[in-house]
Motif scaffolding. Structure first.
Motif, PDB file in Angstrom:
ATOM      1  N   VAL A 280       0.837  -1.198   0.000  1.00 17.54           N
ATOM      2  CA  VAL A 280       0.000   0.000   0.000  1.00 17.54           C
ATOM      3  C   VAL A 280       0.873   1.249   0.000  1.00 17.54           C
ATOM      4  CG1 VAL A 280      -1.612   1.343   1.366  1.00 17.54           C
ATOM      5  CG2 VAL A 280      -1.970  -1.098   1.102  1.00 17.54           C
ATOM      6  N   VAL A 281       1.828   1.266   0.929  1.00 18.46           N
ATOM      7  CA  VAL A 281       2.690   2.438   1.047  1.00 18.46           C
ATOM      8  C   VAL A 281       3.464   2.670  -0.253  1.00 18.46           C
ATOM      9  CG1 VAL A 281       4.687   3.370   2.232  1.00 18.46           C
ATOM     10  CG2 VAL A 281       2.914   2.252   3.550  1.00 18.46           C
ATOM     11  N   VAL A 284       1.234   3.902  -3.193  1.00 17.24           N
ATOM     12  CA  VAL A 284       0.788   5.288  -3.090  1.00 17.24           C
ATOM     13  C   VAL A 284       1.929   6.242  -3.438  1.00 17.24           C
ATOM     14  CG1 VAL A 284      -0.012   7.054  -1.512  1.00 17.24           C
ATOM     15  CG2 VAL A 284      -1.015   4.788  -1.420  1.00 17.24           C
ATOM     16  N   ILE A 310       6.991  10.937  -7.697  1.00 17.32           N
ATOM     17  CA  ILE A 310       7.385  11.419  -6.381  1.00 17.32           C
ATOM     18  C   ILE A 310       7.645  12.914  -6.428  1.00 17.32           C
ATOM     19  CG2 ILE A 310       9.107  11.245  -4.559  1.00 17.32           C
ATOM     20  CD1 ILE A 310       9.525   8.373  -5.271  1.00 17.32           C
ATOM     21  N   HIS A 313       4.587  15.079  -6.346  1.00 21.49           N
ATOM     22  CA  HIS A 313       3.735  15.089  -5.167  1.00 21.49           C
ATOM     23  C   HIS A 313       4.434  15.441  -3.883  1.00 21.49           C
ATOM     24  CE1 HIS A 313       0.837  12.316  -7.480  1.00 21.49           C
ATOM     25  NE2 HIS A 313       0.438  13.553  -7.537  1.00 21.49           N
ATOM     26  N   ARG A 314       5.747  15.504  -3.916  1.00 24.32           N
ATOM     27  CA  ARG A 314       6.361  15.685  -2.613  1.00 24.32           C
ATOM     28  C   ARG A 314       6.488  17.150  -2.281  1.00 24.32           C
ATOM     29  NH1 ARG A 314      12.603  14.210  -3.427  1.00 24.32           N
ATOM     30  NH2 ARG A 314      13.273  16.180  -4.338  1.00 24.32           N
ATOM     31  N   LEU A 315       6.771  17.358  -1.024  1.00 22.15           N
ATOM     32  CA  LEU A 315       6.847  18.715  -0.517  1.00 22.15           C
ATOM     33  C   LEU A 315       8.069  19.402  -1.091  1.00 22.15           C
ATOM     34  CD1 LEU A 315       5.473  20.647   1.260  1.00 22.15           C
ATOM     35  CD2 LEU A 315       6.612  19.653   3.223  1.00 22.15           C
TER      36      LEU A 315
ATOM     37  N   LEU C  83       8.950   9.798   4.595  1.00 20.74           N
ATOM     38  CA  LEU C  83       7.866   9.133   3.885  1.00 20.74           C
ATOM     39  C   LEU C  83       6.716  10.066   3.519  1.00 20.74           C
ATOM     40  CD1 LEU C  83       6.920   6.340   2.940  1.00 20.74           C
ATOM     41  CD2 LEU C  83       5.706   6.126   5.087  1.00 20.74           C
ATOM     42  N   ASN C  85       6.349  13.249   3.552  1.00 25.16           N
ATOM     43  CA  ASN C  85       6.630  14.428   2.743  1.00 25.16           C
ATOM     44  C   ASN C  85       6.545  14.128   1.254  1.00 25.16           C
ATOM     45  OD1 ASN C  85       6.888  16.505   4.501  1.00 25.16           O
ATOM     46  ND2 ASN C  85       9.111  16.529   4.575  1.00 25.16           N
ATOM     47  N   LEU C  86       6.633  12.827   0.926  1.00 26.24           N
ATOM     48  CA  LEU C  86       6.610  12.451  -0.483  1.00 26.24           C
ATOM     49  C   LEU C  86       5.218  12.550  -1.089  1.00 26.24           C
ATOM     50  CD1 LEU C  86       8.899   9.302  -0.341  1.00 26.24           C
ATOM     51  CD2 LEU C  86       9.486  11.536  -1.228  1.00 26.24           C
ATOM     52  N   VAL C  87       4.205  12.613  -0.232  1.00 23.73           N
ATOM     53  CA  VAL C  87       2.852  12.611  -0.805  1.00 23.73           C
ATOM     54  C   VAL C  87       2.032  13.824  -0.381  1.00 23.73           C
ATOM     55  CG1 VAL C  87       2.725  10.128  -1.049  1.00 23.73           C
ATOM     56  CG2 VAL C  87       2.002  11.187   1.076  1.00 23.73           C
ATOM     57  N   VAL C  88       2.699  14.810   0.222  1.00 21.63           N
ATOM     58  CA  VAL C  88       1.945  15.943   0.759  1.00 21.63           C
ATOM     59  C   VAL C  88       1.142  16.675  -0.304  1.00 21.63           C
ATOM     60  CG1 VAL C  88       2.224  18.242   1.733  1.00 21.63           C
ATOM     61  CG2 VAL C  88       3.358  16.326   2.782  1.00 21.63           C
ATOM     62  N   ARG C  89       1.721  16.800  -1.504  1.00 23.46           N
ATOM     63  CA  ARG C  89       0.985  17.577  -2.494  1.00 23.46           C
ATOM     64  C   ARG C  89       0.098  16.714  -3.377  1.00 23.46           C
ATOM     65  NH1 ARG C  89       3.989  20.945  -6.065  1.00 23.46           N
ATOM     66  NH2 ARG C  89       5.790  19.573  -5.820  1.00 23.46           N
ATOM     67  N   ALA C  90      -0.004  15.449  -3.040  1.00 24.91           N
ATOM     68  CA  ALA C  90      -0.920  14.581  -3.787  1.00 24.91           C
ATOM     69  C   ALA C  90      -2.322  14.771  -3.223  1.00 24.91           C
ATOM     70  CB  ALA C  90      -0.477  13.131  -3.620  1.00 24.91           C
ATOM     71  N   ASN C  94      -4.566  10.204  -0.893  1.00 25.21           N
ATOM     72  CA  ASN C  94      -3.350   9.399  -0.868  1.00 25.21           C
ATOM     73  C   ASN C  94      -2.774   9.303   0.523  1.00 25.21           C
ATOM     74  OD1 ASN C  94      -3.890   9.672  -3.557  1.00 25.21           O
ATOM     75  ND2 ASN C  94      -1.752   9.848  -4.162  1.00 25.21           N
ATOM     76  N   ILE C  98      -1.839   5.946   2.482  1.00 25.78           N
ATOM     77  CA  ILE C  98      -0.472   5.637   2.911  1.00 25.78           C
ATOM     78  C   ILE C  98      -0.402   5.470   4.426  1.00 25.78           C
ATOM     79  CG2 ILE C  98       0.568   7.905   3.293  1.00 25.78           C
ATOM     80  CD1 ILE C  98       2.911   7.081   1.716  1.00 25.78           C
ATOM     81  N   ARG C 186       9.934  21.522   4.334  1.00 29.85           N
ATOM     82  CA  ARG C 186      10.110  20.109   4.651  1.00 29.85           C
ATOM     83  C   ARG C 186      10.452  19.925   6.115  1.00 29.85           C
ATOM     84  NH1 ARG C 186      13.277  18.095  -0.718  1.00 29.85           N
ATOM     85  NH2 ARG C 186      13.450  20.323  -1.026  1.00 29.85           N
TER      86      ARG C 186
END
Lengths: 315, 402, 287
Positions: A280-281, A284, A310, A313-315, C83, C85-90, C94, C98, C186
């Motif tokens: 899952v992790v 995503v 990645i 979507h990442r910060l 971890l 931080n990789l999906v914050v803007r999704a 999501n 996660i 971050r």
């Protein structure tokens, strides 16, 4: 090109339908389980993938379908068909009664509300004597896996055809419009409330039917397993993994993830659950738009596809 | 190239000779089970894994099982159902249809046994389980399920009998029970027993399984001034119950629990707070229980502790009884044919470290419960079918007077 | 009457414990818009940490709270930085998935590391109580309640009055502007999540003194924390206190006067009601 696809799909269907005659008992078992999961994923696809409302409450429909069949067969001695119909009625009533207030919520509030609903239903049902309270009900055993298999396959075909019809109908376009820009859709004259509730109900019907089949097949249900949240997450993961908002995505996602999960469950049981979480992790993070998207973009981006996801979507 | 071929051919020949030349091994008799090794019931589930393996190893050590005129060994095929009933059911199907085991051993817990026995019935293969006591399991007219745990409805039987003989005699009783199959069965059976003994049921409360907060119920118990509290629940709940009773200063004259008290882990977790708690067990490691393979129950307990590092309780003994029952049945039937073994199990009547193993018409064993109590952090049997064994510490003093 | 008083007191004290549990979740959700379905698992880890400190180093669970909190802060910082931080803007969805996956992983790892056996944290005063007339107040719960108030008010002051707190809120509201001012988002996100998890860890330590702990308590605790956070409202840290008290009292009353199996129906029923009628919660501003 399209004709080729059609032939391939038909061939696959025939192969699947004939499985009970050439597959072993365990493969048929696995097949039933996977087909039902695919139905759940497809059902979720209608409300989550096409309408954009990520429902964590589909497990309620599943449970209602299961209890519908169980109560009808165990407490009232009615045949299976009646039980399924009863389950569907329960699901539709629920979709309208609670769908209307809950579908007014946006984004994650909707998700949380449906999650809460699942918990409430489990808690309520565990207090209802007719449903066997927290002990649950034991259904009359029917040793006919072939029947269950074909039923499940038929249900999956029906669900997929429905989703296919969605992609070509005004109703479906309305749902997609709601997903992309709800306010815009309303301004354009789409009756968003009606459409959303209908989508919710449609999603619920398939989910309930799957729940009913599963209950009869496994001959046992209790509130915890009937309204299981992790089942809901499974159907979401499968739909998302395969590609939400596509016709075959959820089916592919269900088949692939089920296969991996079954292999692990029987070989390395102690870390099967752990694997589920890790998948899952990883999914995503690396492929949030599902396999369908991976296939589509891999040709242009290659392995950079994952890194791009990645980075986006990442910060 | 030809040299490689020759070597390869040689190897193949050797392999073929080996395969055909070696004496034919008798095929092991495989017993299959799906047990909770992980998940919320795993702390008791693992007792069954250890017990099954221990029994099988011991029987094999002593020569195995006699089938007709051959001696065959037993083997165990175990799956972890992760405390998930659905998975357990699917694993039993796998054991039967893919792994093709000969006979089945059961899971822990009544709700599991309830669901899994539908599989043994569907495929007509006998299952002997020692983890489910709920009467529901045995009231469906199934022919292939047998149980070595005493009926749930009679768990409090000896306790209620003992209550009538205590001084000062308790009159008001609170009955609390979790809402799962086993505990509901216990409560259902206990109510008529209490009525017959002339005790008043001042509180009769069903609570949610896995509840962690008992403050409300405890406050009600204190307010209703009950003399005795009977709790049918799970170890984790009972642990919370006792600790919260202490922190709310609730001390009825006595309290008794269906699980926890016999388990060393449980007593250790509570320390001195476990004192005065009553429980019951259908089994004690007494040297009077003689066994064909283990000598007697006391010797068994010693050997078990030496091998696994913890004292066996009735769950472990029950697991061993299941294996012994199957072994005896195979020998009596002279084969591993499902129908023959099933009939042999139904007719069993032999002494073992667990007591006399004999199943009733419905497939369930009937054993009397011995009332036990924790006294000075030790487990003491106080009352059994013949009356008082040791003097019970009664009534329980207030928490600050201990 | 005595019983009612006791039940109400039980409810208030339970509410305090609930508030501490939900504080970290509400912070992370309200400020960072991250819905952490693994929150309960972190509480569980904090409880185990407290247990280890108590059992092997003899550190009192209440005195050891700062240690537990700091260690869990580190864990939270790592999880966010590495971890989440990789999906914050999704899409928000999501993060839900996660963190669900994370919950499953953490539960399994805990089970592998600590076995499925339950543990209890049993300091000598664990069963002590204070009596006010007919009402008995367990000491551990009273202290947990006190800590709940301290932490909640502290969080309120932190977020609304301190520079770091305001930086966190500003970053969450406007990433671009924050960057222009030289703030490293971050790091800030990780700090915030770390604080949230530190609070969860502290809650775990407290929870361990009143209830037994095992690797599987995470899911229920997450569900309860959600209910509390939403009922109270995510805009204001004090909302968690209100939410906790409301839930604690309602549960206590329901179990005592309706039936012990109806506790969950009441809790989640109230949650659904709040979501339908006033999604911003009791203390939330209506949008």
């Amino acid at each position: 090109m399209k004709a080729l696809w059609l032939i391939l799909i038909l061939l696959a269907l025939v192969a699947l339908a004939a499985l009970p005659w050439y597959g072993s008992d365990v493969v048929i078992q696995f097949g039933i389980s996977t087909l039902l999961l695919a139905v759940l994923a497809q059902g979720w696809n209608i409300i989550g993938g096409y309408t954009g409302y990520a429902s964590f409450g589909n497990s309620v429909f599943y449970g209602l379908g299961a209890y519908g069949v169980a109560i009808a067969m165990v407490q009232w001695n009615l045949p299976f068909g009646f039980g399924m119909a009863f389950g569907v009625v329960l699901a539709v009533v629920f979709a309208f009664l609670l769908g209307i207030p809950v579908l007014r919520l946006k984004g994650h509030y909707f998700a949380i509300a449906t999650l809460a609903l699942a918990q409430v239903m489990a808690a309520i049902v565990s207090n209802i004597p007719l449903a066997g309270q927290n002990i649950g009900l034991v259904l009359p055993p029917l040793n006919n896996d072939r029947l269950f298999y074909e039923l499940s396959l038929g249900l999956l075909v029906l669900a997929t055809l429905t989703v296919f019809w969605l992609t070509r109908s005004k109703f479906g376009f309305g749902l997609i419009a709601i997903r992309e820009n709800e306010e815009g859709a309303a301004v354009m004259g789409v009756n968003t409330t009606l459409y959303k509730v209908l989508a919710f109900a449609l999603s619920g019907i398939f989910t309930a039917l799957a729940g009913g089949i599963h209950a009869y097949w496994i001959t046992f249900l209790d509130p915890e397993s009937a309204f299981d949240i992790s089942l809901n997450v499974k159907m979401i993961i499968m739909a998302v993994f395969g590609g939400p908002g596509t016709v075959l995505g959820p089916v592919v996602g269900a088949f692939v993830l089920s296969a991996i999960s079954e292999v692990l469950s029987s070989e390395v049981t102690s870390i099967a659950g752990l694997f589920f979480g890790v998948v899952v992790v990883a999914a995503v993070v690396l492929m949030p738009r599902g396999i369908a998207d991976v296939i589509r973009r891999f040709r242009t981006s290659g392995w950079r596809y994952f890194a791009e996801n990645i980075k986006a979507h990442r910060l | 190239m030809s040299r490689a071929m020759t070597r390869f051919g040689g190897a193949l020949l050797c392999a073929a000779l080996t395969a055909y030349g070696l004496p034919a091994f008798a095929k092991d008799i495989v017993l299959g089970a799906s047990v909770q090794l992980t998940g919320s019931s795993a702390n008791t589930g693992r007792y069954y894994r250890d017990a099954y393996q221990f029994a099988i190893d011991k029987i094999n050590e002593k020569g195995g099982v006699k089938v007709g005129d051959k001696q065959e060994k037993l083997a165990l095929k175990l799956y972890d159902n992760q405390s998930n009933v659905n998975l357990s059911v699917r694993q039993y199907v796998q054991l039967v249809s893919q792994d093709k085991v000969d006979l089945l051993l059961g899971p822990f817990a009544s709700n599991f046994a309830l669901a899994d026995s539908a599989i043994s019935e569907k495929y007509k293969i006998p299952m002997v389980q020692g983890g489910g006591a709920s009467d529901q399991i045995f009231s469906r007219g199934f022919k292939y399920i047998f149980g070595t745990l005493a009926p749930a409805s009679n768990y409090f039987g000896s306790t209620v009998e003992m209550l009538t003989k205590l001084d000062p005699k308790p009159s008001k009783v609170a009955l609390l029970y979790a809402d799962d199959a086993f505990d509901v069965s216990v409560a259902k059976g206990t109510r008529p027993l209490l009525k017959k003994a002339g005790l008043t049921i001042a509180m009769d409360e069903r609570y949610t399984s896995n509840a962690s907060d008992f403050n409300s119920l405890l406050s009600q118990i204190k307010n209703a001034n009950v003399d005795a509290v009977l709790v049918a629940g799970h170890e984790t709940e009972i642990l919370n119950f006792i600790r919260q009773a202490k922190s709310l200063a609730v001390a009825p004259k006595m309290y008794s629990f269906t699980v926890g008290v016999p388990s060393a882990d449980f007593r250790k977790a509570l320390g001195k707070d476990a004192d005065y708690a009553f429980g019951m067990t259908a089994w004690l490691p007494s040297p009077k229980l003689k066994d064909k393979w283990f000598g007697d129950a006391a010797q068994f307990a010693k050997d078990y502790k030496a091998k696994f590092g913890y004292d066996p309780d009735y769950h472990a003994a029950s697991g061993v009884a299941d294996v012994e029952a199957i072994a005896e049945a195979i020998e009596a039937a002279g084969s591993t044919d499902h129908q023959k073994v099933r009939d042999a199990i139904a007719k069993l009547n032999f002494p073992s470290l667990y007591g006399t193993i004999a199943f009733g018409e419905n497939g369930q064993i009937d054993l009397a419960q011995t009332v036990i109590q924790v006294q000075d952090e030790k487990l003491v049997p106080v009352y059994d079918a013949n009356g008082f064994v040791e003097k019970p510490k009664y009534p329980m003093p207030a928490w600050n007077a201990r | 009457m005595d019983l009612l008083a006791q039940i109400l007191v039980n409810g208030v004290l339970l509410g305090g414990l609930y508030a501490v549990m939900a504080l970290g979740l509400a912070l992370v959700w309200g400020v960072l818009n991250i819905v952490n379905l693994a929150h309960g698992a972190f509480i569980m880890l904090g409880a185990y940490l407290s247990w280890h400190l108590f059992t092997y180093l003899g550190i009192d669970p209440f005195l050891g709270l700062p240690i537990t909190a700091i260690v869990m802060f580190g864990v939270g910082y790592g999880v966010q930085r590495g971890l989440l931080n990789l999906v914050v803007r999704a899409p928000m969805f999501n993060t839900l998935l996660i963190t669900f996956g994370l919950e499953v992983v953490l539960t399994y790892l805990a089970q592998l590391a600590f076995s499925a056996d339950f543990r209890t944290i049993n300091p000598s005063y664990a069963g002590a109580h204070v009596a006010f007339g007919p009402v008995v107040i367990p000491l551990a719960r009273l202290m947990a309640f006190g800590i709940a108030i301290v932490l909640t008010v502290g969080m309120w002051i932190f977020l609304l009055r301190t520079k770091l707190g305001r930086a966190i809120r500003a970053t969450a509201q406007n990433l671009v502007a924050a960057r222009l001012y030289g703030v490293e988002p971050r790091h800030l996100y990780a700090m915030t999540f770390g604080i949230g998890i530190g609070l969860a860890g502290a809650a775990g330590g407290l929870y361990g003194t009143v209830s037994q702990i095992n690797p599987y308590i995470g899911a229920t605790l997450t569900a309860k924390s959600f209910a509390i956070a939403i009922i109270g409202g995510l805009d204001n840290p004090l909302g968690v206190l209100v939410g906790g008290l409301v839930l604690g009292i309602i549960e206590s009353l329901t179990v005592a006067y309706v039936g012990a199996t109806f506790g969950d129906v009441a809790s989640f029923g109230v949650l659904v009601l709040v979501l339908i009628v006033r999604p911003s919660g009791i203390l939330g501003k209506t949008a």
